[in-house]
Every structure is written in C-alpha cells, then in structure tokens.
Design an enzyme around this catalytic site. Structure first.
Site, short mmCIF file in Angstrom:
data_model
loop_
_atom_site.label_atom_id
_atom_site.label_comp_id
_atom_site.label_asym_id
_atom_site.label_seq_id
_atom_site.Cartn_x
_atom_site.Cartn_y
_atom_site.Cartn_z
N ILE A 187 -91.04 -66.80 -12.88
CA ILE A 187 -89.66 -66.38 -13.12
C ILE A 187 -88.69 -66.94 -12.08
O ILE A 187 -87.55 -66.51 -12.00
CB ILE A 187 -89.54 -64.84 -13.15
CG1 ILE A 187 -89.94 -64.23 -11.80
CG2 ILE A 187 -90.36 -64.27 -14.29
CD1 ILE A 187 -89.62 -62.74 -11.69
N LYS A 188 -89.13 -67.92 -11.29
CA LYS A 188 -88.27 -68.44 -10.24
C LYS A 188 -87.28 -69.46 -10.80
O LYS A 188 -87.43 -69.98 -11.92
CB LYS A 188 -89.12 -69.07 -9.14
CG LYS A 188 -90.02 -68.06 -8.42
CD LYS A 188 -89.23 -66.91 -7.84
CE LYS A 188 -90.05 -66.03 -6.90
NZ LYS A 188 -91.12 -65.28 -7.57
N ASN A 189 -86.26 -69.76 -9.98
CA ASN A 189 -85.22 -70.71 -10.41
C ASN A 189 -85.82 -72.06 -10.77
O ASN A 189 -85.36 -72.73 -11.70
CB ASN A 189 -84.19 -70.90 -9.29
CG ASN A 189 -83.45 -69.63 -8.96
OD1 ASN A 189 -83.54 -68.63 -9.68
ND2 ASN A 189 -82.69 -69.64 -7.88
#
Length: 377
Positions: A187-189
């Site tokens: 779910i990271k950038n």
C-alpha cells in the site's frame, strides 16, 4: 460505495497495471526469480532518483530497519529513541536486535518527533534515534545533528511512508547523515508488491547490508555461479528482493511522478473539503514537499465515528494504536500525553491515487453526518 483500496482497483482501468503485468511476465519467462540483474537495476534506479551512490534492496521495510540496526552495531544494552506513534514493525525491529525502545511523544499537529522531544529523551544508554516520517512528512533533525554525533548516536530514519518526500533542504534519503529505510510494501506510494531498501551512509555500510541480506555470504549470486565454493563470513538473513518484486518496482518508478501529483491533488481536495467541518483537525504532512501517504484527521468520539462510517462502506482506518500501551511492549510503558490523546482521536480517511475528487467529497459528506450523529454522545 465502498471506498477501500481493493474495490477502487477492481474498478480501475484494465490497462492501469499492464506495465507491471508485462514486467512480471518477462521475469517469469526468463525463469530466474531470485535476486538478479533486475534487482540490481531497481537499486540503481532508486539511487539515481535520490541522487545517492547506493541503495540496497531488501524484502520489506521491516527488513530494512532490522538490517540498518544490525550493521550499525545496535544491540543488547542499547536504547533506541522511537516515537510510540508508528506501526509496531518499527518497535519489533528494535526488539529483534535485543535493544530497548525508549518511547517519546510526538507533535500532535504532525504525528512526528521534534528535535526538542528527541534531546529530552537522550540518556547515557542512547545508541540510536529512529524518527518515523509519519504520513510521508520529512523529519528534520538538523538542529541536533551535531549533538547526536558528539554522543556517537546514529540516526536511522523509518521512511516507510516517505519515498519521494523532501524537507526544506533535501530529498529524504539523500543527505548521507542518516541511514534511511524505505518500504515498498503493497500500500506504499511506490510498491514492489513487497519490498524495501536501505540507503547507506558509506560504501562499507552498503557492503555490510548486502552480505547480511545474503545469509552472510561474501560472493554475490552471479559470482557464485562461476565458482565451486563460497564463503560465509558473518551472521546473515535471507533478505534479498526477488526479481519479480523488483520488476514491479521498476514499472512503478516509470510513472512515479504521476503518483506524486495524484496524491498531492487528492490531499489538497481533502483539505479544502474538510475546511467546512467543525471539530475536525487535519494532520499536516507538509504536502508541498511530502508525497502524502496518509490523510488523517483527529475527531471527537473517534470509535463511534469509525463504526458509523464503516457501516456505510467508507473504508476508514486507524494508523496507529500507540505502541507504548501495547502488551508486547509493557516493560517500557511511560506517560506520553500527546500520543495518548491523538491515539484516541486519529482516523485515517480513504486515500490512494485511484480515488477521484468526487470520492473525496463523498467521504467528507459522510464524515460530517457521522459527526452530527455522535455529537450528543
């Protein structure tokens, strides 16, 4: 309408992840799935983007923190100053090396530590400071850098939320006075599906992390293919980033600038819409310089507001329950008034680059109704 990440991606364009799918397919067709030249290319691209000599890819952000603590010699008898307001992985990495977490409070406006809070926590046993770049906001410890260096205290940045962010003078990871640890989790950038990286300060730290991630073996995988033996020189772990994950990361890097623009635009859309709601405080991530990872508010009656919104398919969450009150870390419990207060109030709103501004207004409208419903409680 359920504004959660899985639903948003199901409804996204079928071509949105075509680049990632093609990159993974090429790795599968090549038949080499471990640490390969694809992983090395991902490391080079990360280093080039940050303007640093080296980046060492590992399996996760937690592995990056663990590796950084190990190669800097942090261990039993050492204290590591760390904010309680973080994901438990930060604290578990400290415990994994046998060190002691020394929990500190945060500025409630940013959820981050400040130089003053750090220095107030320093003791003779302090060996490291582990600031958490919460929500993507950079933490500038420049004013106390000299004092920390004089005490031989290393700074290891938990930049799991902050790839692409900046402070007033530098890109996160670029300065070279701290070891910076990134996460490229789901779910990271910037995602590799699963992955992380350590940005070392010196070549010898890069070499140490590389040996560590390969079970202490001195020779690289390509070198081992050309010889009949190899040397295990030290303690090590299986922390290599696979070519499959690196291929996803490379495809993501190709359009990371678009991701930055989308996240900033949506964060500002939230800020403008939330300005109409009384009793709501938006946590400041410094979006002009940060790449926002979270959009969080502080609200009264948080648990009731959370339940109201979840019942209406609004995918809110809580990042994070404070660690100093967790059972696993009870030995180091202390009184942190700001953390305890915001821990009862914080609410993460749905936030990812596949949202639309119409989605943002839908969430804020629903939040306003929830606040009215719970106001009399």
């Amino acid at each position: 309408m359920t504004l959660t990440r899985p639903d948003a991606r199901r409804n996204a364009s079928p071509y949105l992840y075509g680049r990632e799918a093609a990159a993974v397919a090429r790795v599968l067709e090549a038949g080499q799935y471990g640490h390969t030249a694809i992983t090395a290319e991902f490391e080079r691209r990360i280093a080039a983007r940050l303007g640093v000599p080296d980046a060492v890819a590992v399996t996760s952000g937690t592995a990056a923190l663990h590796s950084a603590l190990l190669v800097t010699g942090i261990g039993p008898g050492d204290e590591v100053i760390v904010p309680s307001m973080t994901f438990c992985a930060t604290v578990q990495a400290i415990r994994a090396v046998g060190a002691t977490p020394r929990f500190v409070d945060v500025d409630p406006a940013t959820m981050c530590v400040t130089p003053q809070l750090v220095m107030e926590a320093v003791t003779d046993a302090t060996a490291a400071v582990l600031p958490v770049l919460f929500g993507g906001r950079a933490v500038d410890l420049g004013p106390i850098r000299e004092a920390l260096t004089e005490r031989d205290i290393v700074v290891i940045e938990d930049a799991a939320h902050a790839f692409g962010s900046r402070d007033s003078t530098r890109a996160v990871g670029a300065e070279g006075t701290a070891l910076t640890c990134f996460s490229f989790g789901p779910i990271k950038n910037l995602t590799c599906g699963q992955g992380g990286a350590v940005i070392p300060r010196r070549p010898e730290e890069a070499d140490a992390v590389r040996r560590l991630r390969l079970l202490g073996v001195a020779q690289s995988q390509s070198e081992r293919a050309e010889i009949t033996t190899y040397q295990v020189e030290d303690f090590g772990l299986r922390y290599q980033l696979s070519a499959i994950n690196a291929a996803i990361g490379l495809a993501q890097l190709d359009r990371f600038d678009d991701t930055v623009c989308a996240r900033r635009r949506l964060w500002y859309a939230y800020r403008n819409a939330l300005a109409e709601l009384k009793g709501v405080t938006l946590v400041d991530v410094d979006p002009d310089r940060a790449v926002p990872h979270l959009c969080q508010v502080r609200v009264p009656h948080r648990d009731q507001v959370f339940a109201h919104l979840r019942a209406r398919n609004i995918g809110v969450g809580v990042h994070y329950p404070p660690n100093h009150i967790q059972p696993a870390f009870a030995r180091w419990r202390c009184h942190l008034p700001a953390t305890e207060r915001v821990g009862r109030e914080i609410l993460s709103l749905p936030f990812h680059q596949h949202l639309t501004e119409a989605d943002v207004h839908h969430v804020v409208t629903a939040l306003g109704r929830a606040l009215k419903t719970t106001r009399g409680m």
